[in-house]
Write a protein that holds these residues in place. Structure first.
Motif, PDB file in Angstrom:
ATOM      1  N   GLU A  67     -64.465  19.309 -72.308  1.00  9.63           N
ATOM      2  CA  GLU A  67     -65.364  19.592 -71.054  1.00  9.63           C
ATOM      3  C   GLU A  67     -65.087  20.576 -70.225  1.00  9.63           C
ATOM      4  O   GLU A  67     -66.394  21.045 -69.786  1.00  9.63           O
ATOM      5  CB  GLU A  67     -64.848  18.126 -70.130  1.00  9.63           C
ATOM      6  CG  GLU A  67     -65.149  16.841 -70.995  1.00  9.63           C
ATOM      7  CD  GLU A  67     -64.190  15.701 -70.229  1.00  9.63           C
ATOM      8  OE1 GLU A  67     -63.307  15.840 -69.289  1.00  9.63           O
ATOM      9  OE2 GLU A  67     -64.771  14.347 -71.062  1.00  9.63           O
ATOM     10  N   GLN A  68     -63.884  21.389 -70.141  1.00  4.86           N
ATOM     11  CA  GLN A  68     -64.101  22.460 -69.394  1.00  4.86           C
ATOM     12  C   GLN A  68     -64.837  23.647 -69.726  1.00  4.86           C
ATOM     13  O   GLN A  68     -65.283  24.581 -69.145  1.00  4.86           O
ATOM     14  CB  GLN A  68     -62.709  22.963 -69.212  1.00  4.86           C
ATOM     15  CG  GLN A  68     -61.798  22.207 -68.269  1.00  4.86           C
ATOM     16  CD  GLN A  68     -60.011  22.963 -68.231  1.00  4.86           C
ATOM     17  OE1 GLN A  68     -60.031  24.061 -68.502  1.00  4.86           O
ATOM     18  NE2 GLN A  68     -59.165  22.261 -67.585  1.00  4.86           N
ATOM     19  N   LEU A  69     -64.956  23.517 -71.110  1.00  3.43           N
ATOM     20  CA  LEU A  69     -65.945  24.512 -71.889  1.00  3.43           C
ATOM     21  C   LEU A  69     -67.406  24.083 -71.930  1.00  3.43           C
ATOM     22  O   LEU A  69     -68.143  24.858 -72.486  1.00  3.43           O
ATOM     23  CB  LEU A  69     -65.472  24.650 -73.314  1.00  3.43           C
ATOM     24  CG  LEU A  69     -64.012  25.321 -73.129  1.00  3.43           C
ATOM     25  CD1 LEU A  69     -63.393  25.309 -74.726  1.00  3.43           C
ATOM     26  CD2 LEU A  69     -63.980  26.917 -72.771  1.00  3.43           C
ATOM     27  N   HIS A  70     -67.711  23.018 -71.406  1.00  2.45           N
ATOM     28  CA  HIS A  70     -68.892  22.431 -71.631  1.00  2.45           C
ATOM     29  C   HIS A  70     -69.462  22.187 -72.861  1.00  2.45           C
ATOM     30  O   HIS A  70     -70.673  22.470 -73.368  1.00  2.45           O
ATOM     31  CB  HIS A  70     -69.926  23.385 -70.696  1.00  2.45           C
ATOM     32  CG  HIS A  70     -69.275  23.458 -69.017  1.00  2.45           C
ATOM     33  ND1 HIS A  70     -69.784  22.665 -68.273  1.00  2.45           N
ATOM     34  CD2 HIS A  70     -69.139  24.662 -68.629  1.00  2.45           C
ATOM     35  CE1 HIS A  70     -69.070  23.122 -67.229  1.00  2.45           C
ATOM     36  NE2 HIS A  70     -68.628  24.367 -67.277  1.00  2.45           N
ATOM     37  N   LEU A  71     -68.663  21.682 -73.698  1.00  2.00           N
ATOM     38  CA  LEU A  71     -68.972  21.526 -75.072  1.00  2.00           C
ATOM     39  C   LEU A  71     -69.173  19.764 -75.054  1.00  2.00           C
ATOM     40  O   LEU A  71     -68.141  19.184 -75.805  1.00  2.00           O
ATOM     41  CB  LEU A  71     -67.765  21.892 -76.165  1.00  2.00           C
ATOM     42  CG  LEU A  71     -67.779  23.455 -75.977  1.00  2.00           C
ATOM     43  CD1 LEU A  71     -66.557  23.741 -76.767  1.00  2.00           C
ATOM     44  CD2 LEU A  71     -69.078  24.070 -76.641  1.00  2.00           C
ATOM     45  N   ALA A  72     -70.229  19.375 -74.978  1.00  2.00           N
ATOM     46  CA  ALA A  72     -70.400  17.964 -74.828  1.00  2.00           C
ATOM     47  C   ALA A  72     -70.107  16.974 -75.951  1.00  2.00           C
ATOM     48  O   ALA A  72     -69.306  16.023 -76.044  1.00  2.00           O
ATOM     49  CB  ALA A  72     -71.647  17.611 -74.103  1.00  2.00           C
ATOM     50  N   HIS A  73     -70.619  17.880 -77.116  1.00  2.00           N
ATOM     51  CA  HIS A  73     -70.257  16.892 -78.283  1.00  2.00           C
ATOM     52  C   HIS A  73     -68.748  17.018 -78.912  1.00  2.00           C
ATOM     53  O   HIS A  73     -68.439  15.913 -79.148  1.00  2.00           O
ATOM     54  CB  HIS A  73     -71.236  17.513 -79.436  1.00  2.00           C
ATOM     55  CG  HIS A  73     -71.249  16.817 -80.571  1.00  2.00           C
ATOM     56  ND1 HIS A  73     -71.854  15.565 -81.073  1.00  2.00           N
ATOM     57  CD2 HIS A  73     -70.397  16.898 -81.857  1.00  2.00           C
ATOM     58  CE1 HIS A  73     -71.555  15.227 -82.067  1.00  2.00           C
ATOM     59  NE2 HIS A  73     -71.020  15.925 -82.939  1.00  2.00           N
ATOM     60  N   SER A  74     -68.296  18.104 -78.789  1.00  2.00           N
ATOM     61  CA  SER A  74     -66.923  18.127 -78.945  1.00  2.00           C
ATOM     62  C   SER A  74     -65.971  17.137 -77.950  1.00  2.00           C
ATOM     63  O   SER A  74     -65.114  16.610 -78.474  1.00  2.00           O
ATOM     64  CB  SER A  74     -66.477  19.611 -78.846  1.00  2.00           C
ATOM     65  OG  SER A  74     -66.887  20.380 -79.784  1.00  2.00           O
ATOM     66  N   ALA A  75     -66.412  17.241 -76.873  1.00  7.87           N
ATOM     67  CA  ALA A  75     -65.601  16.174 -76.057  1.00  7.87           C
ATOM     68  C   ALA A  75     -65.759  14.826 -76.129  1.00  7.87           C
ATOM     69  O   ALA A  75     -64.832  13.996 -76.333  1.00  7.87           O
ATOM     70  CB  ALA A  75     -66.232  16.454 -74.424  1.00  7.87           C
TER      71      ALA A  75
END
Length: 194
Positions: A67-75
């Motif tokens: 989430e901090q990295l703005h990686l929605a699918h990974s989150a």
């Protein structure tokens, strides 16, 4: 707290001597991060090699990092795995949807854990009818799933205890309301920490 602190604090990075051949070490992760390989680091940690299973807190830390990295699918994937670890249950199946016009579904749906259909897993009500169970659905390596398509899916049961006795090979049906909208064959039912 920065991303690396989250990962180290969750115990997800193995020291060099303790890492298996497929496990990332702290030094390897630092090298990737120094070269802006944040997404690569997260991907490496999402699919651990020989390390013990990641506990729920570890998946929560990975989700926070994504989430901090703005990686929605990974989150979303890390949140899914957090639920599997918290429930100590992984259920995988091969799902097939009937072709367009042969089943009630006329459109595709997102495969990343958004849909929460009902499932006939063989339980019966006192009057003999199906006692449907709710489970979220994550289609592996498939962004959407539509009529006439098939995919390997992970199921996230609302009531995990009802699903623990399923065995590979068992046929179950997916429902949206009362009509059957898909048929699945169970591939795997296992405990995460068992």
């Amino acid at each position: 707290m920065d991303v690396l602190e989250l990962l180290e604090g969750a115990g997800l990075l193995a020291p060099g001597a303790a890492a298996g051949p497929d496990d990332p070490t702290v030094l390897e992760v630092w090298d990737l991060l120094a070269h802006d390989g944040w997404e690569t680091v997260l991907t490496l940690l999402e699919e651990p090699g020989t390390n013990p299973p990641i506990p729920p807190e570890g998946w929560a830390a990975l989700a926070a990092a994504a989430e901090q990295l703005h990686l929605a699918h990974s989150a979303a994937w890390c949140h899914w795995r957090h639920c599997e670890a918290r429930n100590d249950l992984v259920v995988r199946a091969e799902l097939e949807l009937p072709p367009l016009g042969e089943g009630p579904r006329g459109t595709a749906f997102a495969g990343a854990g958004v849909m929460r259909p009902l499932w006939d897993i063989g339980d019966r009500t006192p009057d003999g009818g199906p006692n449907l169970a709710v489970a979220a659905l994550w289609a592996e390596h498939t962004p959407t799933l539509g009529p006439g398509e098939r995919a390997t899916v992970r199921l996230g049961p609302l009531t995990p205890a009802r699903w623990r006795d399923l065995r590979p090979g068992r046929r179950i049906t997916m429902h949206e309301g009362s009509p059957v909208v898909g048929t699945a064959t169970v591939l795997e039912v296992r405990r995460v920490f068992g």
